[in-house]
Design an enzyme around this catalytic site. Structure first.
Site, PDB file in Angstrom:
ATOM      1  N   HIS A 260       9.033 -46.209 -20.495  1.00  0.00           N
ATOM      2  CA  HIS A 260       8.808 -45.489 -21.751  1.00  0.00           C
ATOM      3  C   HIS A 260       8.828 -46.481 -22.919  1.00  0.00           C
ATOM      4  O   HIS A 260       7.962 -46.459 -23.804  1.00  0.00           O
ATOM      5  CB  HIS A 260       9.921 -44.455 -22.000  1.00  0.00           C
ATOM      6  CG  HIS A 260       9.873 -43.268 -21.104  1.00  0.00           C
ATOM      7  ND1 HIS A 260       9.992 -43.346 -19.742  1.00  0.00           N
ATOM      8  CD2 HIS A 260       9.744 -41.940 -21.381  1.00  0.00           C
ATOM      9  CE1 HIS A 260       9.937 -42.134 -19.217  1.00  0.00           C
ATOM     10  NE2 HIS A 260       9.789 -41.256 -20.196  1.00  0.00           N
TER      11      HIS A 260
ATOM     12  N   ASP B  28      10.743   6.189 -28.703  1.00  0.00           N
ATOM     13  CA  ASP B  28      10.061   6.221 -27.396  1.00  0.00           C
ATOM     14  C   ASP B  28       8.570   6.461 -27.552  1.00  0.00           C
ATOM     15  O   ASP B  28       7.761   5.932 -26.793  1.00  0.00           O
ATOM     16  CB  ASP B  28      10.630   7.356 -26.537  1.00  0.00           C
ATOM     17  CG  ASP B  28      11.898   6.944 -25.822  1.00  0.00           C
ATOM     18  OD1 ASP B  28      12.256   5.762 -25.875  1.00  0.00           O
ATOM     19  OD2 ASP B  28      12.539   7.834 -25.210  1.00  0.00           O
TER      20      ASP B  28
ATOM     21  N   GLN C 223      18.104  10.325 -22.598  1.00  0.00           N
ATOM     22  CA  GLN C 223      17.973   9.139 -21.742  1.00  0.00           C
ATOM     23  C   GLN C 223      18.481   9.403 -20.326  1.00  0.00           C
ATOM     24  O   GLN C 223      17.931   8.889 -19.357  1.00  0.00           O
ATOM     25  CB  GLN C 223      18.688   7.939 -22.363  1.00  0.00           C
ATOM     26  CG  GLN C 223      18.059   7.524 -23.689  1.00  0.00           C
ATOM     27  CD  GLN C 223      16.542   7.402 -23.607  1.00  0.00           C
ATOM     28  OE1 GLN C 223      16.013   6.468 -23.018  1.00  0.00           O
ATOM     29  NE2 GLN C 223      15.807   8.357 -24.191  1.00  0.00           N
TER      30      GLN C 223
ATOM     31  N   GLU D  28      20.364  -0.950 -24.218  1.00  0.00           N
ATOM     32  CA  GLU D  28      18.940  -0.911 -24.549  1.00  0.00           C
ATOM     33  C   GLU D  28      18.742  -0.222 -25.912  1.00  0.00           C
ATOM     34  O   GLU D  28      18.094  -0.753 -26.789  1.00  0.00           O
ATOM     35  CB  GLU D  28      18.209  -0.124 -23.446  1.00  0.00           C
ATOM     36  CG  GLU D  28      16.729   0.018 -23.696  1.00  0.00           C
ATOM     37  CD  GLU D  28      16.050   1.000 -22.754  1.00  0.00           C
ATOM     38  OE1 GLU D  28      16.746   1.800 -22.086  1.00  0.00           O
ATOM     39  OE2 GLU D  28      14.805   0.993 -22.700  1.00  0.00           O
ATOM     40  N   HIS D  29      19.323   0.979 -26.044  1.00  0.00           N
ATOM     41  CA  HIS D  29      19.217   1.725 -27.306  1.00  0.00           C
ATOM     42  C   HIS D  29      20.603   1.974 -27.874  1.00  0.00           C
ATOM     43  O   HIS D  29      21.508   2.364 -27.127  1.00  0.00           O
ATOM     44  CB  HIS D  29      18.595   3.111 -27.089  1.00  0.00           C
ATOM     45  CG  HIS D  29      17.284   3.087 -26.387  1.00  0.00           C
ATOM     46  ND1 HIS D  29      17.135   3.469 -25.069  1.00  0.00           N
ATOM     47  CD2 HIS D  29      16.059   2.722 -26.812  1.00  0.00           C
ATOM     48  CE1 HIS D  29      15.862   3.356 -24.730  1.00  0.00           C
ATOM     49  NE2 HIS D  29      15.186   2.892 -25.762  1.00  0.00           N
TER      50      HIS D  29
ATOM     51  N   HIS E 177      16.001  10.399 -17.593  1.00  0.00           N
ATOM     52  CA  HIS E 177      15.015   9.466 -17.045  1.00  0.00           C
ATOM     53  C   HIS E 177      15.256   9.170 -15.560  1.00  0.00           C
ATOM     54  O   HIS E 177      14.311   9.006 -14.801  1.00  0.00           O
ATOM     55  CB  HIS E 177      15.087   8.124 -17.787  1.00  0.00           C
ATOM     56  CG  HIS E 177      14.239   8.063 -19.017  1.00  0.00           C
ATOM     57  ND1 HIS E 177      12.872   8.107 -18.974  1.00  0.00           N
ATOM     58  CD2 HIS E 177      14.560   7.951 -20.331  1.00  0.00           C
ATOM     59  CE1 HIS E 177      12.387   8.026 -20.210  1.00  0.00           C
ATOM     60  NE2 HIS E 177      13.392   7.931 -21.049  1.00  0.00           N
TER      61      HIS E 177
HETATM   62  N1  LIG Z   1      13.901  -0.043 -20.084  1.00  0.00           N
HETATM   63  C1  LIG Z   1      12.757   0.444 -20.482  1.00  0.00           C
HETATM   64  O1  LIG Z   1      12.126  -0.102 -21.383  1.00  0.00           O
HETATM   65  C2  LIG Z   1      12.182   1.674 -19.854  1.00  0.00           C
HETATM   66  C3  LIG Z   1      11.075   2.333 -20.427  1.00  0.00           C
HETATM   67  C4  LIG Z   1      10.528   3.431 -19.776  1.00  0.00           C
HETATM   68  C5  LIG Z   1      11.059   3.851 -18.566  1.00  0.00           C
HETATM   69  N2  LIG Z   1      12.126   3.201 -18.049  1.00  0.00           N
HETATM   70  C6  LIG Z   1      12.677   3.515 -16.750  1.00  0.00           C
HETATM   71  O2  LIG Z   1      11.595   3.517 -15.837  1.00  0.00           O
HETATM   72  C7  LIG Z   1      12.002   4.216 -14.703  1.00  0.00           C
HETATM   73  C8  LIG Z   1      10.887   5.093 -14.188  1.00  0.00           C
HETATM   74  O3  LIG Z   1      11.266   5.367 -12.877  1.00  0.00           O
HETATM   75  P1  LIG Z   1      10.411   6.221 -11.899  1.00  0.00           P
HETATM   76  O4  LIG Z   1      11.145   6.228 -10.601  1.00  0.00           O
HETATM   77  O5  LIG Z   1      10.071   7.516 -12.528  1.00  0.00           O
HETATM   78  O6  LIG Z   1       9.036   5.420 -11.768  1.00  0.00           O
HETATM   79  P2  LIG Z   1       8.700   3.920 -11.322  1.00  0.00           P
HETATM   80  O7  LIG Z   1       7.223   3.811 -11.405  1.00  0.00           O
HETATM   81  O8  LIG Z   1       9.521   2.937 -12.054  1.00  0.00           O
HETATM   82  O9  LIG Z   1       9.139   3.822  -9.805  1.00  0.00           O
HETATM   83  C9  LIG Z   1       8.476   4.546  -8.817  1.00  0.00           C
HETATM   84  C10 LIG Z   1       8.339   3.670  -7.599  1.00  0.00           C
HETATM   85  O10 LIG Z   1       9.628   3.278  -7.132  1.00  0.00           O
HETATM   86  C11 LIG Z   1       9.532   2.973  -5.764  1.00  0.00           C
HETATM   87  N3  LIG Z   1      10.664   3.559  -5.019  1.00  0.00           N
HETATM   88  C12 LIG Z   1      11.199   4.767  -5.195  1.00  0.00           C
HETATM   89  N4  LIG Z   1      12.172   4.955  -4.266  1.00  0.00           N
HETATM   90  C13 LIG Z   1      12.219   3.837  -3.502  1.00  0.00           C
HETATM   91  C14 LIG Z   1      13.019   3.410  -2.398  1.00  0.00           C
HETATM   92  N5  LIG Z   1      13.975   4.203  -1.881  1.00  0.00           N
HETATM   93  N6  LIG Z   1      12.799   2.200  -1.874  1.00  0.00           N
HETATM   94  C15 LIG Z   1      11.853   1.373  -2.397  1.00  0.00           C
HETATM   95  N7  LIG Z   1      11.074   1.735  -3.448  1.00  0.00           N
HETATM   96  C16 LIG Z   1      11.259   2.946  -3.978  1.00  0.00           C
HETATM   97  C17 LIG Z   1       8.246   3.548  -5.262  1.00  0.00           C
HETATM   98  O11 LIG Z   1       7.377   2.509  -4.957  1.00  0.00           O
HETATM   99  C18 LIG Z   1       7.692   4.340  -6.431  1.00  0.00           C
HETATM  100  O12 LIG Z   1       6.294   4.232  -6.522  1.00  0.00           O
HETATM  101  C19 LIG Z   1      13.263   4.981 -15.081  1.00  0.00           C
HETATM  102  O13 LIG Z   1      14.357   4.303 -14.533  1.00  0.00           O
HETATM  103  C20 LIG Z   1      13.280   4.882 -16.586  1.00  0.00           C
HETATM  104  O14 LIG Z   1      14.583   4.973 -17.096  1.00  0.00           O
HETATM  105  C21 LIG Z   1      12.673   2.112 -18.655  1.00  0.00           C
HETATM  106  N1  LIG Z   2      13.343   5.764 -23.199  1.00  0.00           N
HETATM  107  C1  LIG Z   2      12.443   4.972 -22.415  1.00  0.00           C
HETATM  108  C2  LIG Z   2      12.918   3.550 -22.472  1.00  0.00           C
HETATM  109  O1  LIG Z   2      14.132   3.408 -21.860  1.00  0.00           O
HETATM  110  C3  LIG Z   2      11.013   5.045 -22.874  1.00  0.00           C
HETATM  111  C4  LIG Z   2      10.363   6.374 -22.725  1.00  0.00           C
HETATM  112  C5  LIG Z   2       9.066   6.639 -22.415  1.00  0.00           C
HETATM  113  N2  LIG Z   2       8.937   7.964 -22.416  1.00  0.00           N
HETATM  114  C6  LIG Z   2      10.052   8.502 -22.724  1.00  0.00           C
HETATM  115  N3  LIG Z   2      10.959   7.538 -22.915  1.00  0.00           N
HETATM  116 ZN   LIG Z   3      13.010   7.899 -23.148  1.00  0.00          ZN
END
Ligand SMILES: NC(=O)c1ccc[n+]([C@@H]2O[C@H](COP(=O)([O-])OP(=O)(O)OC[C@H]3O[C@@H](n4cnc5c(N)ncnc54)[C@H](O)[C@@H]3O)[C@@H](O)[C@H]2O)c1
Ligand SMILES: N[C@H](CO)Cc1c[nH]c[nH+]1
Ligand SMILES: [Zn+2]
Length: 431
Positions: A415, A356, A254, A322-323, A257
C-alpha cells in the site's frame, strides 16, 4: 389479560427467535427449494396453502390480474388510491440525491446513489390478505427507481382462484408486472436462490409470519433483506387520561394479526389496567378473529404496571416494539425519551391502523426487539451507494506522506509503495 408488575415480565423467547421446530421447518424448506426449485415450491404450496398448482403456473398471467378488477368493489379502489397518494408523498420526502464536492486543490469526493436492480417483495396472504402491504413495499421501491420489482404472495386467501383479487388489483394499480403465487419460507428461498420460474433478486423486503421472518434471516447474505418484520406488535403507553375502550381496541388491532402477535399495555395507573383488562375481554368476544387474538393476548400479551410514565418508557426502550402508542396527557412531552420504537403514534386519535393503511409512513416495521437497530422500510432500502474519489496530483503530493505512514503502521508495504511510487516520480521525492 394478565396484569403484572413490569419487572416480572419477560417476553417469550420464541417471539424473538421462533421455536426449534419452526427453525428446523424453515431450514428444511429453504434447503429443498435450493435443491429442487419449482418442484419444491409446488409441493409446499399444496401442503401449506392447500392449493394444487400446475407446473409452470407460478407466475400470475396478465389476464388473471385484469379479471381481478371485476371482483373488487369501487369503495376499495377509491380508498387504496388515496392511501397510495399519501404513501408516495411520505416516501418521496426520503429520497436522497447523489452528491459531489469539488475541493480547492481540484480533487473531488462524492457519493453516487443507485437503485437496486431487482427486488423481491413479500406480501402476506396466509390468515388474511394484505393489499396494504403491496403499497408499502412497492411505492418506496418505485420512488428509489428500482427497474425490476417482483411480488410474491401465497395463494391461500383467494379461494380456488388462488391469490386474493384485492392484492392483484392493488399490485396492478401500483404498476407491478411480475407476480408469483407462492408464499412462506419457500417464496423467500425462491427469491434468494432462484428457480426455473423465479429468477433471483438482490434484496427481499416485506413482512410475514414467523416462517417468513426466519427464512429471511436464513437467506440474508445470499441476498440483502430489509429487516425482521415478523408477527405484529404493539405497546400502548398510557396514563389515567386514556380511554380504556380505545386502548383495548388498539391492542386487539394487532393481536388479531397472528397467534404470535404481541399486544402490551404499560401504565402507571392500576385503575386503567383493570378497566383495559375488562374491555379487552368484552371486545375480544366480538371479534371475528377471536381465536387468533385470544391466543396472542394470552401467550404474548400483558398489562404491565410501572411506577411512572418515565419508568414505562424504560420498559418500552427495552422491548423496542414495532408500534408504540402514547396515550398520555401531553404525549409530545415524552417524545425525546423514546429511543427504541419502529413507529410512534401520539395521542388518542392516532390509532395504529391509521398508520397501517393510510397516513403515509411505512407499515413494514422491524419486530422482536430489532427496532433497536433497524428501521421501517424506506427508500434507502432500495438504494445503494458508491463512494467517489478523484484525487488531483496536487492533493496526492500534499497528503501522500501521511498515507504512507498509515500504511507502514499496518505493515502493508504494498500500500505504501503504491503511493510512494507517485511521490518519487512526480513529487520530486526519494530515488
Ligand atoms: N412487522 C410488519 O411490518 C408486519 C406487517 C404486516 C403483517 N405482519 C405480519 O405478517 C404475518 C402474516 O401472516 P400470515 O400467516 O397471515 O401470512 P404469511 O404470508 O406471512 O404466511 C403464510 C405462509 O406461511 C407458511 N406457513 C404457515 N404455516 C406453516 C407451517 N406450519 N410450516 C411452514 N410454513 C408455514 C405458508 O407457506 C403460508 O403460505 C402476521 O404475523 C402479521 O402480524 C407484519
Ligand atoms: N399492523 C401491520 C404491521 O405489523 C400492518 C397491517 C397491514 N394491514 C393491517 N395491518
Ligand atoms: Zn395491523
Amino acid at each position: 389479560m394478565r396484569i403484572l408488575a413490569a419487572d416480572q415480565f419477560q417476553l417469550k423467547r420464541e417471539v424473538e427467535y421462533g421455536t426449534p421446530e419452526q427453525n428446523e421447518a424453515v431450514r428444511q424448506i429453504v434447503a429443498a427449494v435450493q435443491k429442487e426449485g419449482d418442484a419444491a415450491l409446488l409441493r409446499y404450496t399444496e401442503q401449506f396453502d392447500g392449493v394444487r398448482l400446475e407446473a409452470g403456473s407460478l407466475r400470475v398471467p396478465e389476464e388473471e390480474i385484469q379479471a381481478a378488477y371485476d371482483r373488487v368493489d369501487s369503495d376499495f379502489l377509491i380508498a387504496i388510491r388515496e392511501a397510495a397518494v399519501n404513501i408516495r408523498a411520505f416516501h418521496e420526502k426520503q429520497m436522497r440525491k447523489s452528491w459531489m464536492d469539488l475541493q480547492p486543490d481540484g480533487s473531488m469526493l462524492g457519493q453516487i446513489m443507485r437503485p437496486l436492480k431487482r427486488v423481491g417483495l413479500y406480501v402476506p396472504g396466509g390468515k388474511a390478505a394484505y393489499p396494504s402491504s403491496v403499497l408499502m413495499n412497492v411505492i418506496p421501491a418505485q420512488v428509489a427507481g428500482v427497474p425490476e420489482i417482483v411480488m410474491v404472495t401465497p395463494p391461500s386467501t383467494g379461494g380456488k382462484e388462488g391469490i386474493d383479487p384485492y392484492i392483484l388489483v392493488t399490485a396492478a394499480e401500483a404498476g407491478v408486472k411480475e407476480m408469483y403465487r407462492v408464499g412462506g419460507a419457500q417464496a423467500v428461498a425462491a427469491l434468494a436462490y432462484g428457480t426455473s420460474s423465479i429468477p433471483p433478486v438482490d434484496k427481499i423486503c416485506g413482512p410475514g409470519n414467523i416462517y417468513v421472518a426466519l427464512a429471511k434471516r436464513l437467506v440474508f447474505g445470499a441476498v440483502n433483506i430489509d429487516s425482521i418484520a415478523g408477527p405484529s406488535e404493539i405497546i400502548v403507553l398510557a396514563d389515567d387520561s386514556a380511554d380504556p375502550s380505545y386502548v383495548a381496541a388498539d391492542l386487539l388491532s394487532q393481536a388479531e394479526h397472528d397467534e404470535m402477535a404481541s399486544a402490551i399495555l404499560v401504565t402507571p395507573s392500576q385503575k386503567l389496567a383493570e378497566a383495559v383488562a375488562s374491555e379487552v375481554e368484552k371486545q375480544l368476544a366480538e371479534l371475528p378473529r377471536e381465536a387468533i387474538a385470544r391466543r396472542s393476548i394470552d401467550d404474548y400479551g400483558a398489562i404491565l404496571t410501572v411506577g411512572s410514565i418515565e419508568e414505562g418508557i424504560a420498559v418500552v426502550n427495552r422491548l423496542a416494539p414495532e408500534h408504540l402508542e402514547v396515550m398520555t396527557e401531553d404525549p409530545m412531552r415524552y417524545l425525546g425519551m423514546i429511543e427504541n420504537a419502529g413507529a410512534i403514534f401520539l395521542g388518542p386519535y392516532s390509532s395504529e391502523p391509521v398508520g397501517d393503511y393510510f397516513a403515509g409512513p411505512n407499515h413494514i416495521i422491524p419486530t422482536n426487539g430489532t427496532a433497536r437497530f433497524s428501521s421501517p422500510v424506506n427508500v434507502d432500502d432500495f438504494l445503494k451507494k458508491s463512494s467517489l474519489i478523484y484525487y488531483s496530483k496536487e492533493a496526492l503530493m500534499a497528503s501522500g506522506e501521511k498515507i504512507i505512514t498509515l500504511a507502514r503502521h499496518e505493515g502493508l508495504e504494498g500500500h505504501a509503495r503504491a503511493v510512494e511510487i507517485r511521490l518519487e516520480r512526480e513529487g520530486g521525492k526519494g530515488k
